[in-house]
Design a protein around this motif. Structure first.
Motif, PDB file in Angstrom:
ATOM      1  N   LEU A 145      22.069  -8.736   7.822  1.00 48.99           N
ATOM      2  CA  LEU A 145      20.716  -8.799   8.382  1.00 48.99           C
ATOM      3  C   LEU A 145      20.584  -9.974   9.334  1.00 48.99           C
ATOM      4  O   LEU A 145      21.253 -10.997   9.165  1.00 48.99           O
ATOM      5  N   SER A 146      19.694  -9.838  10.286  1.00 54.61           N
ATOM      6  CA  SER A 146      19.424 -10.961  11.179  1.00 54.61           C
ATOM      7  C   SER A 146      18.826 -12.108  10.361  1.00 54.61           C
ATOM      8  O   SER A 146      18.246 -11.889   9.300  1.00 54.61           O
ATOM      9  N   GLN A 147      18.951 -13.298  10.887  1.00 52.41           N
ATOM     10  CA  GLN A 147      18.413 -14.476  10.203  1.00 52.41           C
ATOM     11  C   GLN A 147      16.897 -14.339  10.021  1.00 52.41           C
ATOM     12  O   GLN A 147      16.356 -14.694   8.977  1.00 52.41           O
ATOM     13  N   GLU A 148      16.218 -13.811  11.040  1.00 47.93           N
ATOM     14  CA  GLU A 148      14.763 -13.647  10.959  1.00 47.93           C
ATOM     15  C   GLU A 148      14.375 -12.680   9.852  1.00 47.93           C
ATOM     16  O   GLU A 148      13.430 -12.933   9.103  1.00 47.93           O
ATOM     17  N   ILE A 162       0.845  -1.205   0.000  1.00 53.06           N
ATOM     18  CA  ILE A 162       0.000   0.000   0.000  1.00 53.06           C
ATOM     19  C   ILE A 162       0.876   1.249   0.000  1.00 53.06           C
ATOM     20  O   ILE A 162       0.620   2.205  -0.737  1.00 53.06           O
ATOM     21  N   LEU A 163       1.905   1.223   0.813  1.00 53.18           N
ATOM     22  CA  LEU A 163       2.776   2.391   0.987  1.00 53.18           C
ATOM     23  C   LEU A 163       3.411   2.813  -0.335  1.00 53.18           C
ATOM     24  O   LEU A 163       3.254   3.935  -0.792  1.00 53.18           O
ATOM     25  N   ASP A 164       4.131   1.893  -0.951  1.00 55.70           N
ATOM     26  CA  ASP A 164       4.829   2.182  -2.209  1.00 55.70           C
ATOM     27  C   ASP A 164       5.415   0.869  -2.712  1.00 55.70           C
ATOM     28  O   ASP A 164       6.583   0.560  -2.464  1.00 55.70           O
ATOM     29  N   ALA A 165       4.611   0.104  -3.418  1.00 54.82           N
ATOM     30  CA  ALA A 165       5.012  -1.236  -3.838  1.00 54.82           C
ATOM     31  C   ALA A 165       6.314  -1.250  -4.651  1.00 54.82           C
ATOM     32  O   ALA A 165       7.202  -2.054  -4.353  1.00 54.82           O
ATOM     33  N   PRO A 166       6.491  -0.401  -5.655  1.00 53.89           N
ATOM     34  CA  PRO A 166       7.742  -0.463  -6.427  1.00 53.89           C
ATOM     35  C   PRO A 166       8.985  -0.171  -5.583  1.00 53.89           C
ATOM     36  O   PRO A 166       9.996  -0.872  -5.693  1.00 53.89           O
ATOM     37  N   THR A 167       8.906   0.848  -4.744  1.00 53.59           N
ATOM     38  CA  THR A 167      10.051   1.190  -3.899  1.00 53.59           C
ATOM     39  C   THR A 167      10.322   0.080  -2.878  1.00 53.59           C
ATOM     40  O   THR A 167      11.472  -0.285  -2.643  1.00 53.59           O
ATOM     41  N   ALA A 168       9.270  -0.455  -2.279  1.00 52.39           N
ATOM     42  CA  ALA A 168       9.430  -1.536  -1.304  1.00 52.39           C
ATOM     43  C   ALA A 168      10.061  -2.761  -1.962  1.00 52.39           C
ATOM     44  O   ALA A 168      10.988  -3.358  -1.401  1.00 52.39           O
ATOM     45  N   TYR A 169       9.591  -3.115  -3.142  1.00 52.03           N
ATOM     46  CA  TYR A 169      10.136  -4.276  -3.842  1.00 52.03           C
ATOM     47  C   TYR A 169      11.615  -4.069  -4.161  1.00 52.03           C
ATOM     48  O   TYR A 169      12.441  -4.958  -3.956  1.00 52.03           O
ATOM     49  N   GLU A 170      11.948  -2.871  -4.632  1.00 51.85           N
ATOM     50  CA  GLU A 170      13.341  -2.559  -4.948  1.00 51.85           C
ATOM     51  C   GLU A 170      14.215  -2.655  -3.696  1.00 51.85           C
ATOM     52  O   GLU A 170      15.315  -3.212  -3.721  1.00 51.85           O
ATOM     53  N   ARG A 171      13.718  -2.108  -2.591  1.00 58.23           N
ATOM     54  CA  ARG A 171      14.480  -2.146  -1.325  1.00 58.23           C
ATOM     55  C   ARG A 171      14.653  -3.580  -0.844  1.00 58.23           C
ATOM     56  O   ARG A 171      15.735  -3.972  -0.401  1.00 58.23           O
ATOM     57  N   LEU A 172      13.596  -4.377  -0.915  1.00 54.61           N
ATOM     58  CA  LEU A 172      13.662  -5.770  -0.472  1.00 54.61           C
ATOM     59  C   LEU A 172      14.608  -6.569  -1.351  1.00 54.61           C
ATOM     60  O   LEU A 172      15.365  -7.409  -0.851  1.00 54.61           O
ATOM     61  N   THR A 173      14.590  -6.316  -2.642  1.00 54.34           N
ATOM     62  CA  THR A 173      15.508  -7.003  -3.555  1.00 54.34           C
ATOM     63  C   THR A 173      16.954  -6.677  -3.194  1.00 54.34           C
ATOM     64  O   THR A 173      17.816  -7.557  -3.203  1.00 54.34           O
ATOM     65  N   GLY A 174      17.199  -5.414  -2.849  1.00 61.35           N
ATOM     66  CA  GLY A 174      18.541  -5.014  -2.433  1.00 61.35           C
ATOM     67  C   GLY A 174      18.969  -5.652  -1.123  1.00 61.35           C
ATOM     68  O   GLY A 174      20.147  -5.959  -0.925  1.00 61.35           O
ATOM     69  N   LEU A 175      18.028  -5.893  -0.242  1.00 62.53           N
ATOM     70  CA  LEU A 175      18.348  -6.493   1.062  1.00 62.53           C
ATOM     71  C   LEU A 175      18.588  -8.006   0.963  1.00 62.53           C
ATOM     72  O   LEU A 175      19.189  -8.590   1.849  1.00 62.53           O
ATOM     73  N   GLN A 176      18.095  -8.591  -0.096  1.00 57.07           N
ATOM     74  CA  GLN A 176      18.143 -10.040  -0.255  1.00 57.07           C
ATOM     75  C   GLN A 176      19.554 -10.610  -0.084  1.00 57.07           C
ATOM     76  O   GLN A 176      19.720 -11.691   0.460  1.00 57.07           O
ATOM     77  N   THR A 177      20.550  -9.898  -0.507  1.00 59.00           N
ATOM     78  CA  THR A 177      21.925 -10.406  -0.425  1.00 59.00           C
ATOM     79  C   THR A 177      22.714  -9.810   0.736  1.00 59.00           C
ATOM     80  O   THR A 177      23.898 -10.086   0.870  1.00 59.00           O
ATOM     81  N   ASN A 178      22.071  -9.017   1.565  1.00 60.77           N
ATOM     82  CA  ASN A 178      22.745  -8.370   2.693  1.00 60.77           C
ATOM     83  C   ASN A 178      22.985  -9.393   3.809  1.00 60.77           C
ATOM     84  O   ASN A 178      22.052  -9.813   4.490  1.00 60.77           O
TER      85      ASN A 178
END
Length: 126
Positions: free
Chosen positions: A111-114, A92-108
């Motif tokens: 991040l905690s395991q959770e 709802i907030l901003d799907a394209p930006t959220a998806y882009e951010r999550l994709t970037g975090l995928q290899t970080n």
């Protein structure tokens, strides 16, 4: 330890709902800040996943960019329903930006395991 709230649960729930539905653009930032502060006040809500769910959803409805990162952090929550509400709020907030951010975090790897697990699950279902 007593995990009860100072007031009946319904009062907190109603406050969250009211803040999340403020229509005046000049007040949306204030409402978002109030919800974010509530979210970080773990003594108040750590034992009340229903409040975390409501806060997540209302942060999405307010559509304020500063809610993006806290909503992503909720993907590490232990409660499945809180994570689901965070996913809906991110869309709802901003799907394209959220998806882009999550994709970037995928290899970080820092991040905690959770949170890594939550991000992977969201991207799989997105």
């Amino acid at each position: 330890m007593d995990h009860s709230l100072a007031y009946p649960f319904e009062i907190y729930q109603e406050i969250v709902e009211i803040l999340g539905h403020w229509a005046d653009p000049s007040l949306k930032g204030v409402a978002t800040q109030g919800l974010l502060e509530s979210l970080s006040s773990l003594n108040l809500i750590q034992h009340h996943p229903q409040l975390r769910q409501a806060i997540a959803l209302m942060l999405g409805h307010l559509r304020q960019p500063q809610a993006l990162e806290p909503l992503i952090q909720l993907l590490a929550d232990q409660d499945d329903r809180v994570r689901l509400h965070a996913i809906v709020a991110l869309k709802i907030l901003d799907a394209p930006t959220a998806y882009e951010r999550l994709t970037g975090l995928q290899t970080n790897q820092s991040l905690s395991q959770e949170l890594r697990r939550g991000v992977a699950l969201v991207l799989q279902e997105w």
